[in-house]
Design a protein around this motif. Sequence first.
Motif, short mmCIF file in Angstrom:
data_model
loop_
_atom_site.label_atom_id
_atom_site.label_comp_id
_atom_site.label_asym_id
_atom_site.label_seq_id
_atom_site.Cartn_x
_atom_site.Cartn_y
_atom_site.Cartn_z
N ALA A 1 19.80 41.85 -98.71
CA ALA A 1 20.05 40.88 -97.65
C ALA A 1 18.72 40.46 -97.00
CB ALA A 1 20.99 41.46 -96.60
N TRP A 2 17.73 41.33 -97.06
CA TRP A 2 16.39 41.02 -96.56
C TRP A 2 15.39 41.95 -97.25
CZ3 TRP A 2 20.13 42.22 -92.62
CH2 TRP A 2 20.25 43.57 -92.34
N HIS A 3 14.11 41.60 -97.14
CA HIS A 3 13.05 42.43 -97.72
C HIS A 3 12.71 43.53 -96.72
CE1 HIS A 3 11.99 40.26 -101.35
NE2 HIS A 3 12.11 39.12 -100.68
N GLY A 4 12.54 44.74 -97.23
CA GLY A 4 12.13 45.85 -96.38
C GLY A 4 10.62 46.05 -96.42
N ASN A 5 10.08 46.59 -95.35
CA ASN A 5 8.67 46.95 -95.29
C ASN A 5 8.62 48.45 -95.01
OD1 ASN A 5 5.98 47.48 -94.51
ND2 ASN A 5 5.70 45.37 -93.83
N PHE A 6 8.48 49.25 -96.08
CA PHE A 6 8.58 50.69 -95.92
C PHE A 6 7.43 51.25 -95.09
CE2 PHE A 6 8.67 55.14 -97.51
CZ PHE A 6 9.96 55.43 -97.10
N SER A 7 6.23 50.67 -95.21
CA SER A 7 5.10 51.13 -94.41
C SER A 7 5.38 50.94 -92.92
CB SER A 7 3.82 50.38 -94.80
OG SER A 7 3.45 50.67 -96.12
N LEU A 8 5.90 49.76 -92.57
CA LEU A 8 6.23 49.50 -91.17
C LEU A 8 7.35 50.41 -90.70
CD1 LEU A 8 5.94 47.83 -88.59
CD2 LEU A 8 7.49 46.14 -89.58
N LEU A 9 8.35 50.63 -91.56
CA LEU A 9 9.46 51.50 -91.20
C LEU A 9 8.96 52.92 -90.93
CD1 LEU A 9 12.49 52.06 -90.88
CD2 LEU A 9 12.59 52.44 -93.35
N LEU A 10 8.11 53.44 -91.82
CA LEU A 10 7.56 54.79 -91.62
C LEU A 10 6.73 54.87 -90.35
CD1 LEU A 10 6.32 56.40 -94.96
CD2 LEU A 10 8.01 57.27 -93.35
N PHE A 11 5.96 53.82 -90.08
CA PHE A 11 5.15 53.80 -88.86
C PHE A 11 6.03 53.85 -87.61
CE2 PHE A 11 3.17 51.20 -85.47
CZ PHE A 11 2.08 52.00 -85.19
N LEU A 12 7.08 53.03 -87.61
CA LEU A 12 7.99 53.01 -86.45
C LEU A 12 8.71 54.35 -86.30
CD1 LEU A 12 9.52 49.43 -86.77
CD2 LEU A 12 7.79 50.21 -85.15
N LEU A 13 9.15 54.94 -87.40
CA LEU A 13 9.80 56.25 -87.34
C LEU A 13 8.84 57.31 -86.81
CD1 LEU A 13 11.86 56.31 -90.67
CD2 LEU A 13 12.76 56.13 -88.34
N THR A 14 7.58 57.22 -87.22
CA THR A 14 6.58 58.18 -86.74
C THR A 14 6.39 58.04 -85.23
OG1 THR A 14 5.43 58.10 -88.88
CG2 THR A 14 4.22 59.00 -87.02
N VAL A 15 6.29 56.79 -84.75
CA VAL A 15 6.10 56.55 -83.32
C VAL A 15 7.30 57.02 -82.52
CG1 VAL A 15 5.84 54.75 -81.57
CG2 VAL A 15 4.48 54.65 -83.66
N VAL A 16 8.51 56.69 -82.98
CA VAL A 16 9.72 57.06 -82.25
C VAL A 16 9.89 58.58 -82.21
CG1 VAL A 16 12.25 56.97 -82.29
CG2 VAL A 16 10.92 54.88 -82.66
#
Length: 321
Positions: free
Chosen positions: A23-38
């Motif tokens: 349904a959309w393109h994922g950005n795994f680097s950004l996802l991992l970064f956000l998970l790390t911050v949260v």
Amino acid sequence: MGLLTGALYACLIVYLGGWYLDAWHGNFSLLLFLLTVVTLAFWLAERLYFLPARRRAAEALQAQDAERRAELARQGIERVDGNVQEAREKLLMQPWWLDWTAGLFPVICIVFLLRSFLFEPFKIPSGSMVPTLLVGDLILVNKYHYGVRLPVINKKIIDNHVPQRGDVMVFRYPKDTRVDYIKRVVGVPGDEVAYLNKRLTINGQPVPTQPLGEFYNEDRRRYAQLFSEKLGTMEHRILNYKDAPPFVIAADDFPHSDNCRYSAEGVTCKVPAGHYFTMGDNRDDSQDSRFWGFVPDENIVGKAFLIWMNLGNLGRIGSFQ
């Protein structure tokens, strides 16, 4: 806080579900970064606020129990019911929403750092690098070989090696940087690369090739001509199909496209500074620099060097260089 954690996980599930369903393109680097911050925020909150609060509550409970027991002892009552230790342990226990946030921070942080600065796994999705890499190969990419880059923004902060002819390189597709491509570096800045009548020439010198017979491409279910090709010190194998035309069909418009000349025999390009010319080893079945142009240095992800798994063929595991 439990509701907030539940909402965050719901968003994560929706994001991953949409990614999986295209349904959309994922950005795994950004996802991992956000998970790390949260998870870092929850980890700090646990260390600085929630854990000290639970400890104070446990100490208060223990003090109240000690005071009650002392008062009962003054009244001559030696035997007192109740297990304050069990209650204390329950007070000190980390709640589920911290287990699934603060508790995961060390693991997510390690994965983020390893993936961002050392090695990143990729799966080969197409046959453009056959016979070197097959569909389904799971490969490792050296992230620091071409220099250390900041994750997410891909900004180089420390130089290392420069790409060499013959390297198998992973990069962000110039026409859609959300997509990663893997190809072989054929031309470096300043090179004149010509691919005419299915023969590769660099700076006027034909690249040495040797015929090796035929190769059966299982993905295409057809035979191809197999060659050994030597780029610099790197020797590898390439494929050609007899019935495929030598010329490029429907090349896109791209930056520095005026550096390329197309003809019925193929294409000749002058590689601009800070860019690279890449091609797939499956020469007649690869969308590469002949079609969409040069790879800018800022798009480089890393150097592929190892097949660490292929679930359909364990014999594929190992170096492919």
